[in-house]
Scaffold this motif. Structure first.
Motif, short mmCIF file in Angstrom:
data_model
loop_
_atom_site.label_atom_id
_atom_site.label_comp_id
_atom_site.label_asym_id
_atom_site.label_seq_id
_atom_site.Cartn_x
_atom_site.Cartn_y
_atom_site.Cartn_z
N TRP A 45 0.85 -1.20 0.00
CA TRP A 45 0.00 0.00 0.00
C TRP A 45 0.88 1.24 0.00
CZ3 TRP A 45 -5.13 -0.30 -0.70
CH2 TRP A 45 -5.72 -1.57 -0.55
N TRP A 46 0.67 2.12 -0.98
CA TRP A 46 1.43 3.36 -1.07
C TRP A 46 0.57 4.54 -0.65
CZ3 TRP A 46 4.42 3.34 -6.38
CH2 TRP A 46 5.34 2.30 -6.37
N LEU A 47 1.21 5.50 0.00
CA LEU A 47 0.55 6.75 0.36
C LEU A 47 0.76 7.73 -0.78
CD1 LEU A 47 -0.98 8.33 2.55
CD2 LEU A 47 1.24 9.03 3.45
N VAL A 48 -0.33 8.22 -1.36
CA VAL A 48 -0.23 9.13 -2.49
C VAL A 48 -1.08 10.37 -2.24
CG1 VAL A 48 0.23 7.28 -4.14
CG2 VAL A 48 -2.12 8.07 -3.83
N GLU A 49 -0.81 11.39 -3.04
CA GLU A 49 -1.52 12.66 -2.94
C GLU A 49 -2.06 13.00 -4.32
OE1 GLU A 49 0.34 15.86 -0.30
OE2 GLU A 49 0.66 16.59 -2.34
N TYR A 50 -3.25 13.58 -4.33
CA TYR A 50 -3.89 13.96 -5.59
C TYR A 50 -4.54 15.31 -5.43
CZ TYR A 50 -6.92 13.68 -9.71
OH TYR A 50 -7.54 13.93 -10.90
N LYS A 51 -4.16 16.24 -6.30
CA LYS A 51 -4.76 17.57 -6.27
C LYS A 51 -5.83 17.67 -7.35
CE LYS A 51 -3.79 22.37 -6.25
NZ LYS A 51 -3.36 23.37 -5.50
N LYS A 52 -7.03 17.97 -6.91
CA LYS A 52 -8.17 18.09 -7.83
C LYS A 52 -8.83 19.43 -7.57
CE LYS A 52 -11.63 15.41 -7.03
NZ LYS A 52 -12.47 14.21 -6.91
N GLU A 53 -8.76 20.31 -8.55
CA GLU A 53 -9.27 21.67 -8.43
C GLU A 53 -8.67 22.32 -7.19
OE1 GLU A 53 -13.49 21.06 -8.68
OE2 GLU A 53 -13.27 20.13 -10.64
N ASN A 54 -9.49 22.67 -6.19
CA ASN A 54 -8.95 23.33 -5.00
C ASN A 54 -8.82 22.39 -3.81
OD1 ASN A 54 -8.72 25.80 -6.26
ND2 ASN A 54 -10.83 26.37 -5.79
N THR A 55 -8.97 21.08 -4.04
CA THR A 55 -8.86 20.15 -2.93
C THR A 55 -7.65 19.24 -3.10
OG1 THR A 55 -10.27 18.51 -4.00
CG2 THR A 55 -11.36 20.11 -2.58
N LEU A 56 -7.09 18.86 -1.98
CA LEU A 56 -5.93 17.98 -1.96
C LEU A 56 -6.34 16.72 -1.21
CD1 LEU A 56 -2.92 18.00 -2.77
CD2 LEU A 56 -2.43 18.71 -0.45
N GLU A 57 -6.26 15.58 -1.89
CA GLU A 57 -6.60 14.31 -1.26
C GLU A 57 -5.33 13.53 -1.00
OE1 GLU A 57 -9.39 11.99 -3.48
OE2 GLU A 57 -10.62 13.73 -3.97
N CYS A 58 -5.30 12.85 0.12
CA CYS A 58 -4.14 12.04 0.48
C CYS A 58 -4.65 10.74 1.08
CB CYS A 58 -3.27 12.80 1.48
SG CYS A 58 -1.68 12.04 1.78
N GLY A 59 -4.10 9.62 0.64
CA GLY A 59 -4.53 8.34 1.17
C GLY A 59 -3.77 7.19 0.53
N TYR A 60 -4.10 5.99 0.96
CA TYR A 60 -3.41 4.80 0.50
C TYR A 60 -4.09 4.21 -0.73
CZ TYR A 60 -0.79 5.01 4.81
OH TYR A 60 0.03 5.42 5.82
N VAL A 61 -3.24 3.63 -1.60
CA VAL A 61 -3.71 2.92 -2.79
C VAL A 61 -2.88 1.64 -2.92
CG1 VAL A 61 -4.40 5.05 -3.97
CG2 VAL A 61 -2.11 4.12 -4.36
N PRO A 62 -3.44 0.61 -3.56
CA PRO A 62 -2.66 -0.62 -3.76
C PRO A 62 -1.56 -0.38 -4.78
CG PRO A 62 -4.85 -0.83 -4.75
CD PRO A 62 -4.81 0.49 -4.06
N LYS A 63 -0.33 -0.80 -4.44
CA LYS A 63 0.82 -0.50 -5.31
C LYS A 63 0.69 -1.13 -6.70
CE LYS A 63 4.29 -4.03 -4.74
NZ LYS A 63 5.63 -4.36 -4.38
N ASN A 64 -0.03 -2.25 -6.80
CA ASN A 64 -0.15 -2.90 -8.11
C ASN A 64 -1.16 -2.20 -9.01
OD1 ASN A 64 -2.12 -3.84 -6.33
ND2 ASN A 64 -2.37 -5.76 -7.42
N TYR A 65 -1.77 -1.13 -8.53
CA TYR A 65 -2.69 -0.33 -9.35
C TYR A 65 -1.99 0.90 -9.94
CZ TYR A 65 -7.02 -2.78 -8.22
OH TYR A 65 -8.03 -3.70 -8.13
N VAL A 66 -0.74 1.13 -9.58
CA VAL A 66 -0.01 2.31 -10.04
C VAL A 66 1.36 1.91 -10.58
CG1 VAL A 66 -1.17 3.94 -8.49
CG2 VAL A 66 0.90 2.79 -7.72
N LYS A 67 1.94 2.81 -11.37
CA LYS A 67 3.29 2.60 -11.92
C LYS A 67 4.07 3.89 -11.76
CE LYS A 67 5.71 1.63 -16.18
NZ LYS A 67 5.70 1.86 -17.59
N MET A 68 5.28 3.79 -11.28
CA MET A 68 6.14 4.98 -11.13
C MET A 68 6.43 5.58 -12.50
SD MET A 68 6.70 5.58 -7.93
CE MET A 68 7.97 6.80 -8.09
N LEU A 69 6.49 6.91 -12.52
CA LEU A 69 6.90 7.62 -13.73
C LEU A 69 8.38 7.95 -13.61
CD1 LEU A 69 3.90 10.08 -14.14
CD2 LEU A 69 4.36 7.99 -15.45
N ASP A 70 9.08 7.90 -14.72
CA ASP A 70 10.51 8.22 -14.72
C ASP A 70 10.74 9.71 -14.63
OD1 ASP A 70 11.17 5.53 -14.95
OD2 ASP A 70 11.00 5.62 -17.14
#
Length: 70
Positions: A45-70
């Protein structure tokens, strides 16, 4: 000099949060990686942050659902 490298990942799939400490993922959206593990050291489980319009969301997501960008 300190250079802070921000790390980002892309969602490979949509994900609906299962608990209040998680956030949803939308396929192909970019998220900032805060930590590559949860509070207990679980690297599935990775802790990630997402900015959407004027709100900032932070929470855990399963690592196999995301891929690191270079």
């Amino acid at each position: 000099y300190f250079i802070f490298l921000l790390k980002f990942c892309i969602a490979l799939f949509d994900f609906k949060p299962l608990a209040s400490n998680m956030i949803g993922l939308k396929k192909d959206e970019i998220y900032k990686v805060i930590e590559k593990q949860d509070k207990n050291g679980n690297s599935e489980w990775w802790l990630v942050e997402y900015k959407k319009e004027n709100t900032l969301e932070c929470g855990y997501v399963p690592k196999n659902y995301v891929k690191m960008l270079d």
